[in-house]
Design a protein around this motif. Sequence first.
Motif, PDB file in Angstrom:
ATOM      1  N   ASP A 110     -81.661  -2.336 -50.895  1.00  0.00           N
ATOM      2  CA  ASP A 110     -81.181  -3.148 -52.015  1.00  0.00           C
ATOM      3  C   ASP A 110     -82.246  -3.161 -53.096  1.00  0.00           C
ATOM      4  OD1 ASP A 110     -78.601  -5.073 -51.367  1.00  0.00           O
ATOM      5  OD2 ASP A 110     -79.626  -4.387 -49.559  1.00  0.00           O
ATOM      6  N   GLY A 111     -81.866  -2.770 -54.306  1.00  0.00           N
ATOM      7  CA  GLY A 111     -82.802  -2.766 -55.428  1.00  0.00           C
ATOM      8  C   GLY A 111     -82.243  -3.533 -56.601  1.00  0.00           C
ATOM      9  N   ASP A 130     -78.008   5.138 -45.230  1.00  0.00           N
ATOM     10  CA  ASP A 130     -76.634   4.724 -44.996  1.00  0.00           C
ATOM     11  C   ASP A 130     -76.056   3.972 -46.191  1.00  0.00           C
ATOM     12  OD1 ASP A 130     -74.241   4.351 -43.670  1.00  0.00           O
ATOM     13  OD2 ASP A 130     -74.907   2.539 -42.644  1.00  0.00           O
ATOM     14  N   LYS A 131     -76.703   2.875 -46.597  1.00  0.00           N
ATOM     15  CA  LYS A 131     -76.152   2.045 -47.662  1.00  0.00           C
ATOM     16  C   LYS A 131     -77.198   1.758 -48.734  1.00  0.00           C
ATOM     17  CE  LYS A 131     -72.999  -0.397 -44.534  1.00  0.00           C
ATOM     18  NZ  LYS A 131     -72.611  -1.722 -43.983  1.00  0.00           N
ATOM     19  N   ILE A 132     -76.803   1.942 -49.986  1.00  0.00           N
ATOM     20  CA  ILE A 132     -77.641   1.594 -51.132  1.00  0.00           C
ATOM     21  C   ILE A 132     -76.851   0.664 -52.049  1.00  0.00           C
ATOM     22  CG2 ILE A 132     -78.935   2.431 -53.133  1.00  0.00           C
ATOM     23  CD1 ILE A 132     -79.080   5.147 -51.755  1.00  0.00           C
ATOM     24  N   ARG A 133     -77.491  -0.421 -52.444  1.00  0.00           N
ATOM     25  CA  ARG A 133     -76.931  -1.326 -53.439  1.00  0.00           C
ATOM     26  C   ARG A 133     -77.989  -1.555 -54.503  1.00  0.00           C
ATOM     27  NH1 ARG A 133     -75.231  -3.138 -48.480  1.00  0.00           N
ATOM     28  NH2 ARG A 133     -77.184  -4.287 -48.248  1.00  0.00           N
ATOM     29  N   SER A 134     -77.605  -1.357 -55.754  1.00  0.00           N
ATOM     30  CA  SER A 134     -78.568  -1.523 -56.840  1.00  0.00           C
ATOM     31  C   SER A 134     -77.885  -2.137 -58.050  1.00  0.00           C
ATOM     32  CB  SER A 134     -79.194  -0.181 -57.216  1.00  0.00           C
ATOM     33  OG  SER A 134     -80.152  -0.359 -58.234  1.00  0.00           O
ATOM     34  N   SER A 153     -73.106   5.495 -48.502  1.00  0.00           N
ATOM     35  CA  SER A 153     -72.433   4.532 -49.369  1.00  0.00           C
ATOM     36  C   SER A 153     -73.381   4.084 -50.474  1.00  0.00           C
ATOM     37  CB  SER A 153     -71.987   3.314 -48.550  1.00  0.00           C
ATOM     38  OG  SER A 153     -71.457   2.301 -49.385  1.00  0.00           O
ATOM     39  N   TYR A 154     -72.917   4.160 -51.720  1.00  0.00           N
ATOM     40  CA  TYR A 154     -73.735   3.817 -52.881  1.00  0.00           C
ATOM     41  C   TYR A 154     -72.936   2.887 -53.781  1.00  0.00           C
ATOM     42  CZ  TYR A 154     -76.543   4.675 -57.175  1.00  0.00           C
ATOM     43  OH  TYR A 154     -77.310   4.543 -58.311  1.00  0.00           O
ATOM     44  N   LYS A 155     -73.405   1.647 -53.932  1.00  0.00           N
ATOM     45  CA  LYS A 155     -72.793   0.672 -54.825  1.00  0.00           C
ATOM     46  C   LYS A 155     -73.804   0.275 -55.891  1.00  0.00           C
ATOM     47  CE  LYS A 155     -69.697  -1.270 -51.332  1.00  0.00           C
ATOM     48  NZ  LYS A 155     -69.248  -2.500 -50.630  1.00  0.00           N
ATOM     49  N   TYR A 156     -73.360   0.288 -57.145  1.00  0.00           N
ATOM     50  CA  TYR A 156     -74.296  -0.014 -58.223  1.00  0.00           C
ATOM     51  C   TYR A 156     -73.618  -0.814 -59.320  1.00  0.00           C
ATOM     52  CZ  TYR A 156     -72.105   3.803 -60.849  1.00  0.00           C
ATOM     53  OH  TYR A 156     -71.210   4.609 -61.513  1.00  0.00           O
ATOM     54  N   ASN A 157     -74.418  -1.522 -60.093  1.00  0.00           N
ATOM     55  CA  ASN A 157     -73.902  -2.310 -61.206  1.00  0.00           C
ATOM     56  C   ASN A 157     -74.986  -2.424 -62.270  1.00  0.00           C
ATOM     57  OD1 ASN A 157     -72.110  -4.177 -62.628  1.00  0.00           O
ATOM     58  ND2 ASN A 157     -73.550  -5.777 -61.975  1.00  0.00           N
ATOM     59  N   ASN A 158     -74.626  -2.112 -63.490  1.00  0.00           N
ATOM     60  CA  ASN A 158     -75.529  -2.244 -64.631  1.00  0.00           C
ATOM     61  C   ASN A 158     -76.792  -1.396 -64.477  1.00  0.00           C
ATOM     62  OD1 ASN A 158     -76.358  -3.193 -67.171  1.00  0.00           O
ATOM     63  ND2 ASN A 158     -77.464  -4.933 -66.270  1.00  0.00           N
ATOM     64  N   ASN A 183     -69.287   3.435 -55.583  1.00  0.00           N
ATOM     65  CA  ASN A 183     -68.518   2.412 -56.281  1.00  0.00           C
ATOM     66  C   ASN A 183     -69.409   1.739 -57.326  1.00  0.00           C
ATOM     67  OD1 ASN A 183     -66.502   0.614 -56.985  1.00  0.00           O
ATOM     68  ND2 ASN A 183     -66.952  -0.789 -55.306  1.00  0.00           N
ATOM     69  N   PRO A 184     -69.040   1.812 -58.618  1.00  0.00           N
ATOM     70  CA  PRO A 184     -67.831   2.427 -59.162  1.00  0.00           C
ATOM     71  C   PRO A 184     -67.928   3.954 -59.182  1.00  0.00           C
ATOM     72  CG  PRO A 184     -69.196   1.596 -60.937  1.00  0.00           C
ATOM     73  CD  PRO A 184     -69.851   1.140 -59.670  1.00  0.00           C
ATOM     74  N   THR A 185     -66.806   4.599 -59.442  1.00  0.00           N
ATOM     75  CA  THR A 185     -66.788   6.053 -59.549  1.00  0.00           C
ATOM     76  C   THR A 185     -67.685   6.505 -60.695  1.00  0.00           C
ATOM     77  OG1 THR A 185     -64.531   6.121 -58.707  1.00  0.00           O
ATOM     78  CG2 THR A 185     -65.302   8.055 -59.907  1.00  0.00           C
ATOM     79  N   ILE A 186     -68.442   7.554 -60.452  1.00  0.00           N
ATOM     80  CA  ILE A 186     -69.362   8.058 -61.478  1.00  0.00           C
ATOM     81  C   ILE A 186     -68.564   8.605 -62.664  1.00  0.00           C
ATOM     82  CG2 ILE A 186     -69.568  10.437 -60.627  1.00  0.00           C
ATOM     83  CD1 ILE A 186     -72.514   8.224 -61.687  1.00  0.00           C
ATOM     84  N   GLN A 187     -69.021   8.294 -63.867  1.00  0.00           N
ATOM     85  CA  GLN A 187     -68.350   8.755 -65.076  1.00  0.00           C
ATOM     86  C   GLN A 187     -69.202   9.849 -65.728  1.00  0.00           C
ATOM     87  OE1 GLN A 187     -65.260   7.789 -65.811  1.00  0.00           O
ATOM     88  NE2 GLN A 187     -65.226   6.403 -64.053  1.00  0.00           N
ATOM     89  N   SER A 188     -69.699   9.614 -66.930  1.00  0.00           N
ATOM     90  CA  SER A 188     -70.498  10.629 -67.615  1.00  0.00           C
ATOM     91  C   SER A 188     -71.962  10.221 -67.750  1.00  0.00           C
ATOM     92  CB  SER A 188     -69.923  10.884 -69.016  1.00  0.00           C
ATOM     93  OG  SER A 188     -69.914   9.682 -69.767  1.00  0.00           O
ATOM     94  N   ASN A 189     -72.341   9.100 -67.164  1.00  0.00           N
ATOM     95  CA  ASN A 189     -73.697   8.582 -67.337  1.00  0.00           C
ATOM     96  C   ASN A 189     -74.631   9.073 -66.238  1.00  0.00           C
ATOM     97  OD1 ASN A 189     -72.224   7.109 -65.497  1.00  0.00           O
ATOM     98  ND2 ASN A 189     -73.301   5.179 -65.887  1.00  0.00           N
TER      99      ASN A 189
END
Length: 229
Positions: A110-111, A130-134, A153-158, A183-189
């Motif tokens: 978790d970062g 296994d799991k990353i949350r940032s 599993s990779y979950k990120y926000n902001n 999550n969320p799905t990778i866009q162009s960033n």
Amino acid sequence: IQDSFLKGNFLAIDSLSNPDENLRTLYGGINFINTTVQLQTLDLNNSQSEDAVNFIDSEISILNINADNISSDAIDSDFSDLSISSINCSNVKNDCLDLSFTKAIVSSLDGKLIGDKVISLGEKSSLSIDKIRSEDSQIGLVSKDSSTLIVNSYKYNNLKVPIAAFVKKPEFGSPIINIKEINPTIQSNYLVANDAIVFVKSQPLYSNLTSSQIENMLYGNLYGIKTVR
């Protein structure tokens, strides 16, 4: 700590700067060199050094690492083998986890409020996690210079840049990132060089950017922060 075996339940490091030794440069507030470490919990707080902890040529087995209010990198590893159950980083000015010539297995990370990279792999490192949350950080996952990052599993926000992959040192080859769920799905960033290999949910990520172009965007230019020694 050098040429030793350390086993224990809890080790807390607070407000350390790197040691000042003649004819030798060490960057960690605490440095484990050619040492076997077996710990339940390692707490790193208020670090004043370039690395809160630096593992060098060591075998590391730790259940929990917690890092808070770190003035540069939290966890740095060189030429070591790591097995860590959980890593929690918050308020880190530079990188949470920085690996060089290291093999690592991590269950969860978790970062939060990371000023540069949540995870940074370089120089033929490998990390299976296994799991990353940032959240609320600059750059998420970085693989460079013949390194391999496998994420379940990779979950990120902001995040400014969720994924980056490039060659920084020409003597090394293509980096690899394989993310199975995101999550969320990778866009162009994302920043993926044309000589990098990146898969997200079994789909390749392509880019026309060169490794040099991406390097020039990082390290405090457009994204992240430069390490000051």
